[in-house]
Design a protein around this motif. Structure first.
Motif, PDB file in Angstrom:
ATOM      1  N   MET A 118       0.823  -1.193   0.000  1.00  0.00           N
ATOM      2  CA  MET A 118       0.000   0.000   0.000  1.00  0.00           C
ATOM      3  C   MET A 118       0.861   1.249   0.000  1.00  0.00           C
ATOM      4  SD  MET A 118      -3.243  -0.569   2.386  1.00  0.00           S
ATOM      5  CE  MET A 118      -3.498  -2.288   2.604  1.00  0.00           C
ATOM      6  N   ASN A 119       1.984   1.172   0.692  1.00  0.00           N
ATOM      7  CA  ASN A 119       2.887   2.302   0.619  1.00  0.00           C
ATOM      8  C   ASN A 119       3.635   2.192  -0.693  1.00  0.00           C
ATOM      9  OD1 ASN A 119       3.727  -0.058   1.751  1.00  0.00           O
ATOM     10  ND2 ASN A 119       5.551   0.837   2.623  1.00  0.00           N
ATOM     11  N   ASP A 120       3.878   3.323  -1.317  1.00  0.00           N
ATOM     12  CA  ASP A 120       4.362   3.259  -2.681  1.00  0.00           C
ATOM     13  C   ASP A 120       5.873   3.197  -2.774  1.00  0.00           C
ATOM     14  OD1 ASP A 120       4.274   5.330  -5.583  1.00  0.00           O
ATOM     15  OD2 ASP A 120       4.188   3.170  -5.384  1.00  0.00           O
ATOM     16  N   THR A 121       6.533   4.300  -2.484  1.00  0.00           N
ATOM     17  CA  THR A 121       7.981   4.298  -2.652  1.00  0.00           C
ATOM     18  C   THR A 121       8.696   4.339  -1.316  1.00  0.00           C
ATOM     19  OG1 THR A 121       7.753   6.660  -2.979  1.00  0.00           O
ATOM     20  CG2 THR A 121       8.085   5.317  -4.938  1.00  0.00           C
ATOM     21  N   ASP A 122       8.158   5.074  -0.354  1.00  0.00           N
ATOM     22  CA  ASP A 122       8.819   5.235   0.926  1.00  0.00           C
ATOM     23  C   ASP A 122       8.297   4.190   1.906  1.00  0.00           C
ATOM     24  OD1 ASP A 122       9.883   5.950   3.300  1.00  0.00           O
ATOM     25  OD2 ASP A 122       8.919   7.918   3.425  1.00  0.00           O
ATOM     26  N   PRO A 123       9.138   3.246   2.281  1.00  0.00           N
ATOM     27  CA  PRO A 123       8.647   2.156   3.136  1.00  0.00           C
ATOM     28  C   PRO A 123       8.182   2.631   4.508  1.00  0.00           C
ATOM     29  CG  PRO A 123      11.024   1.949   2.731  1.00  0.00           C
ATOM     30  CD  PRO A 123      10.553   3.121   1.947  1.00  0.00           C
ATOM     31  N   SER A 124       8.572   3.836   4.916  1.00  0.00           N
ATOM     32  CA  SER A 124       8.149   4.300   6.228  1.00  0.00           C
ATOM     33  C   SER A 124       6.888   5.150   6.139  1.00  0.00           C
ATOM     34  CB  SER A 124       9.262   5.108   6.884  1.00  0.00           C
ATOM     35  OG  SER A 124       9.489   6.287   6.148  1.00  0.00           O
TER      36      SER A 124
ATOM     37  N   THR B 194      -1.889  -6.151   4.990  1.00  0.00           N
ATOM     38  CA  THR B 194      -1.535  -5.118   5.968  1.00  0.00           C
ATOM     39  C   THR B 194      -0.546  -5.630   7.018  1.00  0.00           C
ATOM     40  OG1 THR B 194      -3.754  -4.235   5.658  1.00  0.00           O
ATOM     41  CG2 THR B 194      -2.505  -3.393   7.518  1.00  0.00           C
ATOM     42  N   ALA B 195      -0.863  -6.768   7.649  1.00  0.00           N
ATOM     43  CA  ALA B 195       0.010  -7.302   8.694  1.00  0.00           C
ATOM     44  C   ALA B 195       1.335  -7.782   8.091  1.00  0.00           C
ATOM     45  CB  ALA B 195      -0.683  -8.455   9.418  1.00  0.00           C
ATOM     46  N   TRP B 196       1.265  -8.318   6.893  1.00  0.00           N
ATOM     47  CA  TRP B 196       2.477  -8.786   6.225  1.00  0.00           C
ATOM     48  C   TRP B 196       3.442  -7.629   5.975  1.00  0.00           C
ATOM     49  CZ3 TRP B 196       4.364  -7.641   1.247  1.00  0.00           C
ATOM     50  CH2 TRP B 196       5.410  -8.445   0.804  1.00  0.00           C
ATOM     51  N   ALA B 197       2.904  -6.522   5.464  1.00  0.00           N
ATOM     52  CA  ALA B 197       3.749  -5.358   5.181  1.00  0.00           C
ATOM     53  C   ALA B 197       4.409  -4.864   6.468  1.00  0.00           C
ATOM     54  CB  ALA B 197       2.924  -4.250   4.532  1.00  0.00           C
TER      55      ALA B 197
END
Lengths: 122, 256
Positions: B1-7, B135-138
């Protein structure tokens, strides 16, 4: 729309949806359990898994398009033009808000509610 | 769901950045807290939609809860409800859900190395793998590699358990809301299902092959449904997915 639920043979019994759900749950957990068993032994980035991802994406895209264009159940009561316009609004808001899924979803669902409500007056 | 920035999607949540929660118990509680935020709101709202979809299909609330309890992974749950409404056979439902959720296999394979630690009973991995969903996996992929080994599975379990519980609550809530709200508002709740997944997949599609699969699948889905309500979905997935995969391979070779 509900006729298929109310007639037919064994498959119309009260337990039938539980049978389908159980099979669905087993088909879901199967991959998770297999993933635990195989971890460390297969490469999660392989070509086979990329094909699997493509099939899953295509299947879900087909389902989503069908739910918007040819819905069964309550959504069939909304005008098809409204459903398609609401989906377009959701996409537009998503991109305009720097890819905010929450706002896009709220805008799309809200737009469908307002358009359907508005039709009661015009 | 987050695109480029993992945070990016941790920013609104008060997730502690300290990579040590003291103990497995502390890590599990940190996981519970870490799940509270935007991902939980969006996922909770989409399960409101699922609850309304269950009511719309003429099923009872226990069925919705049973589905979320046992088959937690929203796309597959929606497939079951939709195919049930169409009167599809057991084989078709099993195959469609298996194809929809096959992505859980590479996800689990990728996550497990970050959760494993010698001495942990194997059945715990099998139990908590139930929480492998987007979601939980990410969150697990992002947080667990930085934790002390004995806290990793506990963090993932706490995070997944909180999300799963929330989804059970909102499944029931959505079901009852669909019964008391006016029809045009219920429409909006049911509409959350296709709209949420449309945006999740658009947001997630970064590889050319997957973007092609989305486009071809969306184009083939409705007409193939008219050809066969029973098999249309399976054929769409296999045909459009393979076409996209093949086209991507050809394009990659040409530009190599």
């Amino acid at each position: 729309m509900l006729e298929p639920l109310l007639e037919g043979g064994i498959e119309s019994g009260p337990l039938w949806p539980y049978v389908l759900m159980t099979v669905g749950a087993l088909a879901t957990y199967f991959w998770r359990g297999l993933g635990v068993a195989l971890s460390g032994r297969v490469d999660a980035g392989s070509r086979l898994f990329e094909w699997v991802a493509c099939v899953a994406y295509a299947l879900l895209a087909g389902l989503i398009a069908r739910m918007i264009i040819l819905p069964s159940g309550p959504l069939a009561e909304a005008a098809s033009g409204d459903r398609i316009a609401a989906a377009a609004i959701a996409l537009a808001i998503f991109f305009l808000t720097r890819r905010n899924i929450g706002l896009g979803v709220a805008a799309g669902a809200g737009a469908l509610v307002l358009m359907t409500w508005g039709r009661a007056f015009f | 769901m987050n695109d480029t920035d993992p945070s990016a999607d941790t920013a609104p949540a008060p997730a502690p950045l300290a990579p040590d929660f003291g103990s497995p118990r502390g890590a599990a509680l940190a996981g519970l807290r870490g799940s509270v935020g935007v991902p939980m709101i969006v996922l909770g709202a989409s399960y409101l939609g699922f609850g309304s979809l269950v009511r719309g299909a003429g099923l009872d609330v226990w069925l919705g809860l049973f589905s979320t309890f046992t088959g937690w992974a929203l796309p597959g749950q929606i497939v079951v409800i939709e195919l049930y409404s169409l009167g599809a056979s057991l084989i078709v439902v099993a195959a469609a859900v298996a194809m929809t959720n096959a992505r859980l296999l590479p996800m689990t394979v990728a996550l497990m190395p970050y959760l494993r630690r010698s001495g942990t009973p194997t059945w715990l991995y099998y139990l908590f793998s139930h929480f492998v969903a987007v979601t939980a996996w990410a969150a697990g992929m992002r947080v667990c590699p930085n934790l002390p080994p004995e806290q990793r599975l506990a963090y993932f379990a706490g995070f997944g358990f909180a999300l799963w519980s929330m989804c059970l609550v909102t499944t029931a809530l959505g079901f009852y809301l669909a019964g008391v709200l006016p029809g045009f508002v219920t429409l909006g709740l049911v509409f959350l299902n296709p709209i949420y997944f449309m945006l999740v997949f658009v947001a997630d599609a970064r590889h050319r092959a997957r973007i092609l699969a989305l486009v071809v699948g969306a184009l083939l889905g409705p007409p193939l449904h008219l050809v066969s309500a029973d098999w249309g979905l399976l054929i769409t997935g296999l045909a459009a997915g393979s076409l996209a995969f093949g086209a991507d391979a050809v394009l990659s070779r040409r530009h190599a």
